[in-house]
Design a protein around this motif. Sequence first.
Motif, PDB file in Angstrom:
ATOM      1  N   GLU A  80       0.822  -1.206   0.000  1.00  0.00           N
ATOM      2  CA  GLU A  80       0.000   0.000   0.000  1.00  0.00           C
ATOM      3  C   GLU A  80       0.862   1.265   0.000  1.00  0.00           C
ATOM      4  OE1 GLU A  80      -4.167   0.178   2.226  1.00  0.00           O
ATOM      5  OE2 GLU A  80      -2.496   0.624   3.534  1.00  0.00           O
ATOM      6  N   GLY A  81       0.656   2.100  -0.981  1.00  0.00           N
ATOM      7  CA  GLY A  81       1.357   3.386  -1.024  1.00  0.00           C
ATOM      8  C   GLY A  81       2.804   3.325  -1.480  1.00  0.00           C
ATOM      9  N   VAL A  82       3.258   2.160  -1.888  1.00  0.00           N
ATOM     10  CA  VAL A  82       4.644   1.977  -2.298  1.00  0.00           C
ATOM     11  C   VAL A  82       4.716   1.637  -3.785  1.00  0.00           C
ATOM     12  CG1 VAL A  82       6.694   0.498  -2.001  1.00  0.00           C
ATOM     13  CG2 VAL A  82       5.432   1.299  -0.001  1.00  0.00           C
ATOM     14  N   ASN A  83       5.690   2.249  -4.453  1.00  0.00           N
ATOM     15  CA  ASN A  83       5.881   2.030  -5.883  1.00  0.00           C
ATOM     16  C   ASN A  83       4.622   2.384  -6.686  1.00  0.00           C
ATOM     17  OD1 ASN A  83       7.567   1.410  -8.025  1.00  0.00           O
ATOM     18  ND2 ASN A  83       6.966  -0.733  -8.066  1.00  0.00           N
ATOM     19  N   VAL A  84       4.076   3.527  -6.360  1.00  0.00           N
ATOM     20  CA  VAL A  84       2.860   3.980  -7.030  1.00  0.00           C
ATOM     21  C   VAL A  84       3.229   4.486  -8.426  1.00  0.00           C
ATOM     22  CG1 VAL A  84       0.987   5.675  -6.983  1.00  0.00           C
ATOM     23  CG2 VAL A  84       1.714   4.550  -4.868  1.00  0.00           C
ATOM     24  N   VAL A  85       2.532   3.965  -9.388  1.00  0.00           N
ATOM     25  CA  VAL A  85       2.769   4.386 -10.769  1.00  0.00           C
ATOM     26  C   VAL A  85       1.482   4.977 -11.333  1.00  0.00           C
ATOM     27  CG1 VAL A  85       4.644   2.786 -11.288  1.00  0.00           C
ATOM     28  CG2 VAL A  85       2.290   2.047 -11.593  1.00  0.00           C
TER      29      VAL A  85
END
Length: 108
Positions: free
Chosen positions: A37-42
């Motif tokens: 969640e919320g990590v490596n958002v593209v």
Amino acid sequence: MSRIKVGDEVVVLSGKDKGKIGKVIERIPKENKLVVEGVNVVKRHIRARRRGQESGIVEKEAPIPSCKVMLICPRCGKRTRIGVKITELAEGEKEKLRICKKCGEVID
Ligand SMILES: [Zn+2]
């Protein structure tokens, strides 16, 4: 595959999201990857395919290699590796529990 499960809180060890903490929302064992969640958002551009459908930009988490994260122990709050403890419940019946390598507590 790492012993991290969906719902675990993990910290990112490297990359642009280094130090970020999030909850695991998906496991992809085949690729040894996790979605956090919320990590490596593209950003993904969505093109309207049908009439009435809106086009635009959608933000979504992309999977990251599971070796890039570490579990945050729900007991002691430290980043840790996961150990395994096998307890014998009854004759021939065994249960595998995950334990924190830092504090030794059972995680689940
Ligand atoms: Zn711990």
